[in-house]
Design an enzyme around this catalytic site. Sequence first.
Site, PDB file in Angstrom:
ATOM      1  N   CYS A  91       3.110  -6.131  16.030  1.00 55.57           N
ATOM      2  CA  CYS A  91       2.458  -5.183  16.766  1.00 55.57           C
ATOM      3  C   CYS A  91       0.921  -5.708  16.528  1.00 55.57           C
ATOM      4  O   CYS A  91       0.373  -5.826  15.706  1.00 55.57           O
ATOM      5  CB  CYS A  91       2.443  -3.902  16.150  1.00 55.57           C
ATOM      6  SG  CYS A  91       4.192  -3.357  16.194  1.00 55.57           S
ATOM      7  N   CYS A 120       5.092  -7.280   7.666  1.00 58.84           N
ATOM      8  CA  CYS A 120       6.118  -7.058   8.692  1.00 58.84           C
ATOM      9  C   CYS A 120       6.411  -8.187   9.718  1.00 58.84           C
ATOM     10  O   CYS A 120       5.318  -8.718  10.158  1.00 58.84           O
ATOM     11  CB  CYS A 120       5.521  -5.805   9.520  1.00 58.84           C
ATOM     12  SG  CYS A 120       6.726  -5.159  10.659  1.00 58.84           S
ATOM     13  N   CYS A 153      -2.457   1.634   7.877  1.00 60.07           N
ATOM     14  CA  CYS A 153      -1.315   0.722   7.616  1.00 60.07           C
ATOM     15  C   CYS A 153      -1.847  -0.554   7.206  1.00 60.07           C
ATOM     16  O   CYS A 153      -2.306  -1.287   8.190  1.00 60.07           O
ATOM     17  CB  CYS A 153      -0.324   0.514   8.639  1.00 60.07           C
ATOM     18  SG  CYS A 153       1.245  -0.661   8.564  1.00 60.07           S
ATOM     19  N   SER A 173       8.069   4.931  16.648  1.00 64.34           N
ATOM     20  CA  SER A 173       6.715   4.348  17.392  1.00 64.34           C
ATOM     21  C   SER A 173       6.859   3.948  18.795  1.00 64.34           C
ATOM     22  O   SER A 173       7.333   2.808  18.924  1.00 64.34           O
ATOM     23  CB  SER A 173       6.314   3.400  16.356  1.00 64.34           C
ATOM     24  OG  SER A 173       5.932   3.841  14.806  1.00 64.34           O
ATOM     25  N   ASN A 224      -7.080   3.903  14.205  1.00 64.23           N
ATOM     26  CA  ASN A 224      -7.977   3.493  13.140  1.00 64.23           C
ATOM     27  C   ASN A 224      -8.349   2.157  13.062  1.00 64.23           C
ATOM     28  O   ASN A 224      -7.630   1.329  12.999  1.00 64.23           O
ATOM     29  CB  ASN A 224      -7.231   3.870  11.885  1.00 64.23           C
ATOM     30  CG  ASN A 224      -8.138   4.261  10.626  1.00 64.23           C
ATOM     31  OD1 ASN A 224      -9.364   3.987  10.679  1.00 64.23           O
ATOM     32  ND2 ASN A 224      -7.363   5.120   9.543  1.00 64.23           N
ATOM     33  N   GLU A 257       0.702  -1.336   0.123  1.00 63.75           N
ATOM     34  CA  GLU A 257      -0.205   0.234  -0.107  1.00 63.75           C
ATOM     35  C   GLU A 257       0.711   1.190   0.004  1.00 63.75           C
ATOM     36  O   GLU A 257       2.035   1.287   0.578  1.00 63.75           O
ATOM     37  CB  GLU A 257      -0.918  -0.133   1.337  1.00 63.75           C
ATOM     38  CG  GLU A 257      -1.720  -0.951   1.391  1.00 63.75           C
ATOM     39  CD  GLU A 257      -2.538  -1.030   2.790  1.00 63.75           C
ATOM     40  OE1 GLU A 257      -3.273  -2.028   2.786  1.00 63.75           O
ATOM     41  OE2 GLU A 257      -2.273  -0.313   3.255  1.00 63.75           O
ATOM     42  N   CYS A 288      -1.851  -3.814  14.591  1.00 62.22           N
ATOM     43  CA  CYS A 288      -1.438  -3.300  13.117  1.00 62.22           C
ATOM     44  C   CYS A 288      -2.003  -4.289  12.094  1.00 62.22           C
ATOM     45  O   CYS A 288      -1.373  -5.621  12.354  1.00 62.22           O
ATOM     46  CB  CYS A 288      -0.048  -3.210  13.085  1.00 62.22           C
ATOM     47  SG  CYS A 288       0.529  -2.791  11.472  1.00 62.22           S
ATOM     48  N   CYS A 345       2.763   8.261   2.067  1.00 59.00           N
ATOM     49  CA  CYS A 345       3.203   7.256   2.906  1.00 59.00           C
ATOM     50  C   CYS A 345       3.793   6.069   2.280  1.00 59.00           C
ATOM     51  O   CYS A 345       3.035   5.507   1.403  1.00 59.00           O
ATOM     52  CB  CYS A 345       1.958   7.194   3.924  1.00 59.00           C
ATOM     53  SG  CYS A 345       2.262   6.007   5.181  1.00 59.00           S
TER      54      CYS A 345
HETATM   55  N1  SAH Z   1       7.180  -0.144  11.074  1.00 58.84           N
HETATM   56  C1  SAH Z   1       6.968   1.245  11.445  1.00 58.84           C
HETATM   57  C2  SAH Z   1       6.815   2.057  10.191  1.00 58.84           C
HETATM   58  C3  SAH Z   1       5.382   1.660   9.805  1.00 58.84           C
HETATM   59  S1  SAH Z   1       3.820   1.586  10.685  1.00 58.84           S
HETATM   60  C4  SAH Z   1       6.624   1.613  12.716  1.00 58.84           C
HETATM   61  O1  SAH Z   1       6.053   0.857  13.267  1.00 58.84           O
HETATM   62  O2  SAH Z   1       6.861   2.759  12.871  1.00 58.84           O
HETATM   63  C5  SAH Z   1       3.596   3.603  10.792  1.00 58.84           C
HETATM   64  C6  SAH Z   1       2.741   3.939  11.733  1.00 58.84           C
HETATM   65  O3  SAH Z   1       1.399   3.487  11.821  1.00 58.84           O
HETATM   66  C7  SAH Z   1       3.161   3.468  13.300  1.00 58.84           C
HETATM   67  O4  SAH Z   1       3.358   4.253  14.191  1.00 58.84           O
HETATM   68  C8  SAH Z   1       2.170   2.328  13.549  1.00 58.84           C
HETATM   69  O5  SAH Z   1       2.020   2.207  15.108  1.00 58.84           O
HETATM   70  C9  SAH Z   1       0.972   3.243  13.091  1.00 58.84           C
HETATM   71  N2  SAH Z   1      -0.451   2.108  13.014  1.00 58.84           N
HETATM   72  C10 SAH Z   1      -0.225   1.028  12.776  1.00 58.84           C
HETATM   73  N3  SAH Z   1      -1.707   0.378  12.642  1.00 58.84           N
HETATM   74  C11 SAH Z   1      -2.442   1.861  12.850  1.00 58.84           C
HETATM   75  C12 SAH Z   1      -3.995   1.837  12.935  1.00 58.84           C
HETATM   76  N4  SAH Z   1      -4.755   1.020  12.779  1.00 58.84           N
HETATM   77  N5  SAH Z   1      -4.346   3.352  13.003  1.00 58.84           N
HETATM   78  C13 SAH Z   1      -3.442   4.111  13.336  1.00 58.84           C
HETATM   79  N6  SAH Z   1      -2.039   4.086  13.082  1.00 58.84           N
HETATM   80  C14 SAH Z   1      -1.516   2.764  12.858  1.00 58.84           C
HETATM   81 FE1  SF4 Z   2       5.299  -3.598  11.695  1.00 59.48          FE
HETATM   82 FE2  SF4 Z   2       5.003  -1.059  12.178  1.00 59.48          FE
HETATM   83 FE3  SF4 Z   2       2.711  -2.389  11.901  1.00 59.48          FE
HETATM   84 FE4  SF4 Z   2       4.402  -2.684  14.060  1.00 59.48          FE
HETATM   85  S1  SF4 Z   2       3.108  -0.892  13.471  1.00 59.48           S
HETATM   86  S2  SF4 Z   2       3.686  -4.511  12.874  1.00 59.48           S
HETATM   87  S3  SF4 Z   2       6.433  -2.397  13.321  1.00 59.48           S
HETATM   88  S4  SF4 Z   2       4.459  -2.115  10.213  1.00 59.48           S
END
Ligand code: SAH
Ligand code: SF4
Length: 350
Positions: free
Chosen positions: A114, A110, A335, A216, A292, A90, A117, A103
């Site tokens: 997390c 990944c 994401c 993060s 989100n 994406e 996510c 973005c």
């Molecule tokens: N892996 C890296 C970069 C990609 S994720 C990282 O984690 O920093 C980018 C950001 O999107 C992170 O801060 C992540 O926590 C956030 N993110 C993931 N899922 C999300 C969601 N459902 N709503 C809002 N932010 C989210």
């Molecule tokens: Fe990976 Fe970033 Fe999603 Fe965590 S928030 S699973 S590090 S993409």
Amino acid sequence: MTNLIDLTFHELEALIVSLGEPPYRARQVWQWLWQKGCRDIGQMTDVSKALRARLAEVAEIGWPDVLRVRESADGTVKFLLGLSDGEAVECVLIPEKDHFTACLSTQVGCAMGCGFCATGMLGFRRNMTPGEMLGQVLVARQYLLDAGEPLALRNLVFMGMGEPLLNYDNLVKTLEALHHPQGLDFSGRRITVSTAGVRRNLLELGRMGLCSLAVSLHAPTQEMRARIMPGAAKLPLPELMGLLREYPLKPRERLTFEYLLLDGVNDSDADARDLVRLLSTVKAKVNLIVYNATPGLPFRQPDAGRVAAFQEILKAKGLTATIRKSKGADIAAACGQLRAEAECAGRGDA
Ligand code: SAH
Ligand code: SF4
């Protein structure tokens, strides 16, 4: 076949020399690729016909395929991009006051796991190549051009799918290509790389000076972090903070800490105070992100009052804290959400 957008400038030069041409020809080809967004070697009209023919025998220009485009009512545009092996990632275009931010993804899936996510749910599939990462920028820029959009693509954030520091070599090649003055010519101030916090390559990235860093954090204690970010918590919070204190910053530059507010999990007044304490030893600003909600995951968005109260506590203690408005919520813009949705649809259980 070599994909020309996968090559660094020096690799392109080496290829041109191997075809019996002088190295300066690489600059012309590079400009076609990155300034003009050329997708057909045959159309590089100021490159000799002979070189074009030889180049086309060994190389091609392969942008990612646009599989889906979704536009949100708030102007956010989300792309699902197909890669040459059938994988999909994406890329999101986010409208700001006077420009767009893209973005970008760095990995298919990944490994960090997390819990909140959608990309984490997918697990790790593979690293993206430099051309695949840069291809997102080319597609996004072309989309704005085709749409006659007066605002330009100005900022890039590596906050899409994947953990950038775990695809470090390709990330650095990508950043170097973005900086190239005869190419896309993005300065480091316009590029932010976001990491969940891994030891490997963190300080090296800082020493390269090619981008700003966002971390993060999402939790003010190791215990809570381990619960919601098990992969990232393998680097204990005190050690992460220690590394960040050593992170080379330019004068007046600060580290950005992203803090995802999850209802009832990490959004209490006490959590806010812990966060202030934790960040007191680094030059920090905080970006509060309202979650989100993702289908299938047990986390919810806090209400606006809670978000405001959390922000107030940080500000009262002198910490700069902005709220990142959730954009594109109507198009699954967080994401990994669009790919997850597309997979469900593919399986017929959406
Ligand atoms: N892996 C890296 C970069 C990609 S994720 C990282 O984690 O920093 C980018 C950001 O999107 C992170 O801060 C992540 O926590 C956030 N993110 C993931 N899922 C999300 C969601 N459902 N709503 C809002 N932010 C989210
Ligand atoms: Fe990976 Fe970033 Fe999603 Fe965590 S928030 S699973 S590090 S993409």
